[in-house]
Design a protein around this motif. Structure first.
Motif, PDB file in Angstrom:
ATOM      1  N   GLY A 160       0.816  -1.200   0.000  1.00  0.00           N
ATOM      2  CA  GLY A 160       0.000   0.000   0.000  1.00  0.00           C
ATOM      3  C   GLY A 160       0.849   1.250   0.000  1.00  0.00           C
ATOM      4  N   SER A 161       0.437   2.249  -0.767  1.00  0.00           N
ATOM      5  CA  SER A 161       1.135   3.531  -0.877  1.00  0.00           C
ATOM      6  C   SER A 161       2.538   3.289  -1.429  1.00  0.00           C
ATOM      7  CB  SER A 161       1.151   4.236   0.480  1.00  0.00           C
ATOM      8  OG  SER A 161       1.599   5.566   0.360  1.00  0.00           O
ATOM      9  N   ALA A 162       3.587   3.748  -0.737  1.00  0.00           N
ATOM     10  CA  ALA A 162       4.942   3.451  -1.207  1.00  0.00           C
ATOM     11  C   ALA A 162       5.156   1.952  -1.324  1.00  0.00           C
ATOM     12  CB  ALA A 162       5.968   4.057  -0.247  1.00  0.00           C
ATOM     13  N   GLY A 163       4.533   1.197  -0.428  1.00  0.00           N
ATOM     14  CA  GLY A 163       4.627  -0.264  -0.515  1.00  0.00           C
ATOM     15  C   GLY A 163       3.927  -0.826  -1.733  1.00  0.00           C
ATOM     16  N   GLY A 164       2.890  -0.136  -2.214  1.00  0.00           N
ATOM     17  CA  GLY A 164       2.238  -0.556  -3.447  1.00  0.00           C
ATOM     18  C   GLY A 164       3.152  -0.378  -4.638  1.00  0.00           C
ATOM     19  N   GLN A 165       3.860   0.752  -4.681  1.00  0.00           N
ATOM     20  CA  GLN A 165       4.829   0.979  -5.748  1.00  0.00           C
ATOM     21  C   GLN A 165       5.953  -0.049  -5.678  1.00  0.00           C
ATOM     22  OE1 GLN A 165       8.128   2.447  -4.961  1.00  0.00           O
ATOM     23  NE2 GLN A 165       8.741   2.062  -7.085  1.00  0.00           N
ATOM     24  N   ILE A 166       6.464  -0.331  -4.467  1.00  0.00           N
ATOM     25  CA  ILE A 166       7.540  -1.311  -4.302  1.00  0.00           C
ATOM     26  C   ILE A 166       7.055  -2.702  -4.732  1.00  0.00           C
ATOM     27  CG2 ILE A 166       8.937  -2.552  -2.586  1.00  0.00           C
ATOM     28  CD1 ILE A 166       9.073   0.148  -1.041  1.00  0.00           C
ATOM     29  N   ALA A 167       5.847  -3.064  -4.317  1.00  0.00           N
ATOM     30  CA  ALA A 167       5.305  -4.375  -4.690  1.00  0.00           C
ATOM     31  C   ALA A 167       5.151  -4.485  -6.203  1.00  0.00           C
ATOM     32  CB  ALA A 167       3.962  -4.605  -3.999  1.00  0.00           C
ATOM     33  N   ALA A 168       4.604  -3.430  -6.808  1.00  0.00           N
ATOM     34  CA  ALA A 168       4.411  -3.459  -8.260  1.00  0.00           C
ATOM     35  C   ALA A 168       5.745  -3.565  -8.985  1.00  0.00           C
ATOM     36  CB  ALA A 168       3.654  -2.219  -8.712  1.00  0.00           C
ATOM     37  N   LEU A 169       6.735  -2.772  -8.558  1.00  0.00           N
ATOM     38  CA  LEU A 169       8.034  -2.810  -9.228  1.00  0.00           C
ATOM     39  C   LEU A 169       8.712  -4.162  -9.017  1.00  0.00           C
ATOM     40  CD1 LEU A 169       9.967  -1.144 -10.958  1.00  0.00           C
ATOM     41  CD2 LEU A 169      11.051  -0.348  -8.846  1.00  0.00           C
ATOM     42  N   THR A 170       8.564  -4.732  -7.840  1.00  0.00           N
ATOM     43  CA  THR A 170       9.108  -6.062  -7.574  1.00  0.00           C
ATOM     44  C   THR A 170       8.530  -7.082  -8.553  1.00  0.00           C
ATOM     45  OG1 THR A 170       9.421  -5.551  -5.227  1.00  0.00           O
ATOM     46  CG2 THR A 170       9.329  -7.875  -5.835  1.00  0.00           C
ATOM     47  N   GLY A 171       7.218  -6.999  -8.784  1.00  0.00           N
ATOM     48  CA  GLY A 171       6.576  -7.968  -9.664  1.00  0.00           C
ATOM     49  C   GLY A 171       6.841  -7.741 -11.132  1.00  0.00           C
ATOM     50  N   VAL A 172       6.805  -6.483 -11.577  1.00  0.00           N
ATOM     51  CA  VAL A 172       6.988  -6.243 -13.018  1.00  0.00           C
ATOM     52  C   VAL A 172       8.431  -6.441 -13.457  1.00  0.00           C
ATOM     53  CG1 VAL A 172       5.018  -4.671 -13.188  1.00  0.00           C
ATOM     54  CG2 VAL A 172       7.302  -3.727 -12.770  1.00  0.00           C
ATOM     55  N   THR A 173       9.365  -6.516 -12.488  1.00  0.00           N
ATOM     56  CA  THR A 173      10.766  -6.771 -12.834  1.00  0.00           C
ATOM     57  C   THR A 173      11.161  -8.221 -12.607  1.00  0.00           C
ATOM     58  OG1 THR A 173      11.476  -6.003 -10.638  1.00  0.00           O
ATOM     59  CG2 THR A 173      11.487  -4.387 -12.443  1.00  0.00           C
ATOM     60  N   ASN A 174      10.182  -9.134 -12.580  1.00  0.00           N
ATOM     61  CA  ASN A 174      10.498 -10.563 -12.605  1.00  0.00           C
ATOM     62  C   ASN A 174      11.569 -10.820 -13.662  1.00  0.00           C
ATOM     63  OD1 ASN A 174       8.615 -11.346 -10.683  1.00  0.00           O
ATOM     64  ND2 ASN A 174       7.176 -12.241 -12.137  1.00  0.00           N
ATOM     65  N   GLY A 175      12.651 -11.464 -13.266  1.00  0.00           N
ATOM     66  CA  GLY A 175      13.656 -11.872 -14.237  1.00  0.00           C
ATOM     67  C   GLY A 175      14.624 -10.794 -14.682  1.00  0.00           C
ATOM     68  N   GLU A 176      14.546  -9.586 -14.094  1.00  0.00           N
ATOM     69  CA  GLU A 176      15.481  -8.520 -14.461  1.00  0.00           C
ATOM     70  C   GLU A 176      16.654  -8.552 -13.471  1.00  0.00           C
ATOM     71  OE1 GLU A 176      13.902  -4.656 -15.343  1.00  0.00           O
ATOM     72  OE2 GLU A 176      12.047  -5.468 -16.194  1.00  0.00           O
ATOM     73  N   PRO A 177      17.826  -8.985 -13.893  1.00  0.00           N
ATOM     74  CA  PRO A 177      18.927  -9.273 -12.958  1.00  0.00           C
ATOM     75  C   PRO A 177      19.371  -8.094 -12.096  1.00  0.00           C
ATOM     76  CG  PRO A 177      19.375 -10.225 -15.110  1.00  0.00           C
ATOM     77  CD  PRO A 177      18.165  -9.358 -15.264  1.00  0.00           C
ATOM     78  N   HIS A 178      19.377  -6.866 -12.623  1.00  0.00           N
ATOM     79  CA  HIS A 178      19.933  -5.780 -11.815  1.00  0.00           C
ATOM     80  C   HIS A 178      19.034  -5.412 -10.644  1.00  0.00           C
ATOM     81  CE1 HIS A 178      17.451  -2.652 -13.924  1.00  0.00           C
ATOM     82  NE2 HIS A 178      17.738  -1.902 -12.882  1.00  0.00           N
ATOM     83  N   PHE A 179      17.792  -5.899 -10.654  1.00  0.00           N
ATOM     84  CA  PHE A 179      16.922  -5.701  -9.505  1.00  0.00           C
ATOM     85  C   PHE A 179      17.037  -6.852  -8.501  1.00  0.00           C
ATOM     86  CE2 PHE A 179      14.702  -2.708 -12.301  1.00  0.00           C
ATOM     87  CZ  PHE A 179      14.471  -1.667 -11.418  1.00  0.00           C
ATOM     88  N   ASP A 180      17.851  -7.848  -8.820  1.00  0.00           N
ATOM     89  CA  ASP A 180      17.899  -9.053  -7.992  1.00  0.00           C
ATOM     90  C   ASP A 180      19.346  -9.484  -7.758  1.00  0.00           C
ATOM     91  OD1 ASP A 180      16.868 -11.116  -6.543  1.00  0.00           O
ATOM     92  OD2 ASP A 180      16.255 -12.324  -8.252  1.00  0.00           O
ATOM     93  N   PRO A 181      20.152  -8.642  -7.090  1.00  0.00           N
ATOM     94  CA  PRO A 181      21.574  -8.963  -6.944  1.00  0.00           C
ATOM     95  C   PRO A 181      21.851 -10.178  -6.072  1.00  0.00           C
ATOM     96  CG  PRO A 181      20.998  -7.078  -5.575  1.00  0.00           C
ATOM     97  CD  PRO A 181      19.795  -7.370  -6.429  1.00  0.00           C
ATOM     98  N   ASP A 182      20.897 -10.567  -5.212  1.00  0.00           N
ATOM     99  CA  ASP A 182      21.113 -11.745  -4.368  1.00  0.00           C
ATOM    100  C   ASP A 182      21.126 -13.022  -5.211  1.00  0.00           C
ATOM    101  OD1 ASP A 182      21.125 -10.183  -1.997  1.00  0.00           O
ATOM    102  OD2 ASP A 182      18.950 -10.134  -2.040  1.00  0.00           O
ATOM    103  N   GLY A 183      20.288 -13.038  -6.245  1.00  0.00           N
ATOM    104  CA  GLY A 183      20.266 -14.167  -7.178  1.00  0.00           C
ATOM    105  C   GLY A 183      20.132 -15.515  -6.492  1.00  0.00           C
ATOM    106  N   GLY A 184      20.728 -16.526  -7.110  1.00  0.00           N
ATOM    107  CA  GLY A 184      20.713 -17.857  -6.509  1.00  0.00           C
ATOM    108  C   GLY A 184      19.705 -18.766  -7.170  1.00  0.00           C
TER     109      GLY A 184
END
Length: 318
Positions: A160-184
């Motif tokens: 929700g709010s800023a968390g809604g933006q974070i959640a949306a960006l987390t989901g729409v960047t599925n598979g985008e490596p630079h958003f997922d440096p932990d990898g594995g």
């Protein structure tokens, strides 16, 4: 702006104490109750039908253990359940995961395993650290699916709010490596997104009127990005879910208040999703302030919309 710069910018910041816990249901209630005297803070009481597992560390960032709370159905099917990860709001610089406890509990009552997470706020680490943390939380939930009866192929992220933006960006960047440096070997991909009154585009003129207001030194967004739009335009665009939409974007539900400014970019994003054939739905909650999901009577329709959407689009794989 290169990938290396984004990661370096995040890593170069010294660790700081988390921001003050000023965005809570209690402080928000005090601001809203004069105009909405009928509202009540939604209950965080855990019923006997739900089991809570509190203060679980899902990742360590330096000396900071980032934690989540789990809410699990006690009875019902023995089949693996869908999970939903909740990201709190607070302008990217404050807020607490307990703000989503009432909704997480109600989703658990409906058969979901729900997790509420803490993440690094802007005084501790700038963008995109919060996205890295949200993806790490999804990965933790998937890695522990067997332990908690979760279907690892049915994980949604909501906020929700800023968390809604974070959640949306987390989901729409599925598979985008630079958003997922932990990898594995464990994926951080989600199968559905719920954005509750969160921005979809930081870069539009209308959004910048609020998020890049020169009277605010800095604005909430400016503090997160480390500079105003004129200085950090690439980051402002990179953080906008609108610009990451593609044919493989998960189904997304937008739940919006009557306060247009908080969900700017949503109409453009919904149209882009429609053109690409990505399932999406917009559910307005009429006559509401921002932060409506923290309060009764508005939590019930928020849960109803979320459950209905996820039951349609977060189905078991055959």
């Amino acid at each position: 702006m290169g990938v290396g710069f984004l990661l370096a910018a995040c890593a170069a910041q010294p660790a700081q104490a988390p921001a003050p816990e000023s965005y809570t249901a209690e402080t928000t209630y005090a601001k809203l109750v004069p105009k909405y005297p009928f509202i009540r803070i939604a209950s965080r009481t855990v019923p006997r039908t739900v089991r809570a597992v509190a203060d679980v560390t899902y990742v360590r960032r330096g000396a900071h253990d980032l934690k989540l709370d789990l809410y699990l159905p006690v009875a019902g099917t023995t089949a693996p359940r869908p999970a939903i990860v909740f990201v709190h709001g607070g302008g990217w610089r404050t807020g607490v995961r307990a703000n989503f406890a009432p909704m997480a509990i109600r989703m658990a009552e409906r058969g979901y395993v729900a997790a509420t997470i803490s993440y690094r706020l802007s005084p501790e680490a700038p963008y995109p650290a919060a996205i890295h943390d949200a993806k790490a939380a999804v990965r933790w939930v998937r890695a522990h699916a067997g332990e908690y009866g979760i279907d690892p192929g049915r994980i949604a992220i909501a906020g929700g709010s800023a968390g809604g933006q974070i959640a949306a960006l987390t989901g729409v960047t599925n598979g985008e490596p630079h958003f997922d440096p932990d990898g594995g070997p464990v994926s951080s991909d989600v199968q559905a997104i719920v954005n509750i009154d969160g921005l979809s585009d930081f870069t539009s003129e209308e959004a910048r009127k609020y998020e890049d207001d020169p009277a605010k030194q800095p604005s909430s967004a400016g503090a997160w990005f480390g500079g105003r739009y004129a200085e950090k335009a690439a980051l402002w665009r990179d953080a906008s879910p609108l610009y990451h939409v593609k044919t493989t974007t998960p189904p997304i539900l937008f739940i919006v208040s009557a306060q247009r400014r908080f969900s700017l970019g949503r109409e453009e994003m919904a149209e882009k999703l429609r053109r690409l054939g990505v399932p999406n739905r917009v559910v307005p909650v009429p006559d509401t302030p921002h932060s409506f999901w923290l309060f009764d009577p508005w939590l019930a329709p928020t849960v109803e919309a979320t459950d209905g959407f996820l039951r349609e689009y977060l189905r078991p794989r055959l």
